[in-house]
Scaffold this active site. Structure first.
Site, PDB file in Angstrom:
ATOM      1  N   HIS A 188       0.801  -1.152  -0.061  1.00  0.00           N
ATOM      2  CA  HIS A 188       0.032  -0.118  -0.010  1.00  0.00           C
ATOM      3  C   HIS A 188       0.850   1.137  -0.027  1.00  0.00           C
ATOM      4  O   HIS A 188       2.112   1.473   0.246  1.00  0.00           O
ATOM      5  CB  HIS A 188      -0.708   0.093   1.186  1.00  0.00           C
ATOM      6  CG  HIS A 188      -1.859  -0.889   1.281  1.00  0.00           C
ATOM      7  ND1 HIS A 188      -3.305  -0.530   0.850  1.00  0.00           N
ATOM      8  CD2 HIS A 188      -1.926  -2.333   1.350  1.00  0.00           C
ATOM      9  CE1 HIS A 188      -4.140  -1.887   0.868  1.00  0.00           C
ATOM     10  NE2 HIS A 188      -3.224  -2.643   1.177  1.00  0.00           N
ATOM     11  N   GLU A 265       2.990   0.396   4.145  1.00  0.00           N
ATOM     12  CA  GLU A 265       2.709   1.724   3.535  1.00  0.00           C
ATOM     13  C   GLU A 265       3.936   2.171   3.178  1.00  0.00           C
ATOM     14  O   GLU A 265       4.713   2.758   3.927  1.00  0.00           O
ATOM     15  CB  GLU A 265       2.133   2.589   4.528  1.00  0.00           C
ATOM     16  CG  GLU A 265       0.635   1.910   5.071  1.00  0.00           C
ATOM     17  CD  GLU A 265      -0.468   2.532   4.577  1.00  0.00           C
ATOM     18  OE1 GLU A 265      -0.436   2.847   3.149  1.00  0.00           O
ATOM     19  OE2 GLU A 265      -1.714   2.215   4.787  1.00  0.00           O
TER      20      GLU A 265
END
Ligand SMILES: [Zn+2]
Length: 302
Positions: A188, A265
């Site tokens: 992500h 992330e």
């Protein structure tokens, strides 16, 4: 992921956001038409090699091509080489999907994530210029898949195009569980406060279903954090987690996992410095190489 929590009171910062919109957040709307066209695959796959991912030579300038599964759905890809990851099965989950923007009726369906209701999927974050997280995740996943297969791993992808919808986060997680994957990683990029930058690893919190993978996932997270920092030079997040590690109990992807699993992330898409870096193929390949190195450490030294 689309991160919305930074606009909320500070007390909620640590536990909200990513693939779950906070309560009261409107459902995902169709994408505006002004988004630039995504750049799908263009040239042949990176050459196979028997070397470990960290030793693979210069990265391709565009993400490697993969055969599509029907409708861009999940796919299983055998090794292209032989090396330190022989006989390992790795689940690579490129978060979101390019078609999610036009299918709110599907992705907004509620699923049970082990603790609470969560939407099936979300559209994800994007840069201020409209480069989508779904595209970024897909590009990194293709580079990563090539690296892992070259080192001997079998790779399972939760989606094999960036034009489909979903699958739901429950399905993504079940694919890793059913395959008894040695490790699983969800790729992500965040949509955080513009003044913050850096990457974070999201780790599971014990909930019964995932109890057996808490320890291994923490080790995977540490290996991934260290490798990503070393391989990309990206700083740990200035706003998410502590020293690059953030436990999360609100994500099906870790709540329902029975194999070692973390999210990464990779950067903050809303930060101008991060955005300029991560939209380039060179950085995406470098990020994938670093993720492969972290997975390799976990899979060979633990
Ligand atoms: Zn995301």
């Amino acid at each position: 992921m689309r991160r919305m929590a930074w606009a909320l009171p500070a007390v909620t910062l640590a536990v909200t956001a990513c693939s779950v919109a906070p309560a009261g957040t409107p459902p995902a709307a169709p994408r505006p038409a002004s988004r630039p066209a995504a750049s799908p695959v263009a040239t042949p796959t990176a050459p196979a090699t028997t070397e470990a991912p960290a030793a693979v030579a210069a990265a391709a300038t565009v993400p490697p091509r993969l055969p599509h599964s029907p409708h861009g759905g999940p796919g299983r890809f055998p090794p292209t080489g032989s090396g330190v990851l022989n006989k390992k099965i790795v689940l690579v989950d490129p978060g979101h999907n390019g078609g999610n923007f036009s299918a709110p009726e599907i992705i907004n369906q509620l699923i049970w994530n082990g603790r609470e209701s969560e939407t099936c999927d979300t559209t994800g974050a994007e840069t201020d210029t409209g480069y989508t997280e779904a595209q970024f995740n897909w590009n990194v996943a293709r580079y990563l898949t090539a690296d892992l297969r070259a080192a001997g791993a079998t790779v399972i992808l939760t989606r094999t195009s960036n034009t489909g919808v979903g699958p739901c986060v429950t399905k993504r997680t079940a694919l890793a569980n059913q395959a008894h994957a040695s490790a699983a990683v969800s790729i992500h990029a965040d949509g955080g406060p513009p003044g913050g930058r850096g990457f974070a690893i999201l780790e599971p919190v014990a909930d019964g279903i995932n109890n057996a993978i808490i320890g291994p996932s923490a080790r995977l997270g540490t290996d991934l954090r260290n490798a990503f920092a070393a391989g990309t030079g990206e700083p740990v997040s200035s706003y998410d987690g502590i020293n690059g590690i953030q436990p999360r109990d609100d994500l099906a992807g870790v709540n329902l996992s029975t194999v070692p699993k973390v999210f990464i992330e990779c950067a903050n898409m809303r930060n101008p410095t991060d955005a300029a870096l991560i939209t380039t193929p060179a950085w995406q390949a470098k990020a994938a190489r670093a993720i492969a190195a972290g997975l390799t450490t976990f899979l060979t030294q633990r």
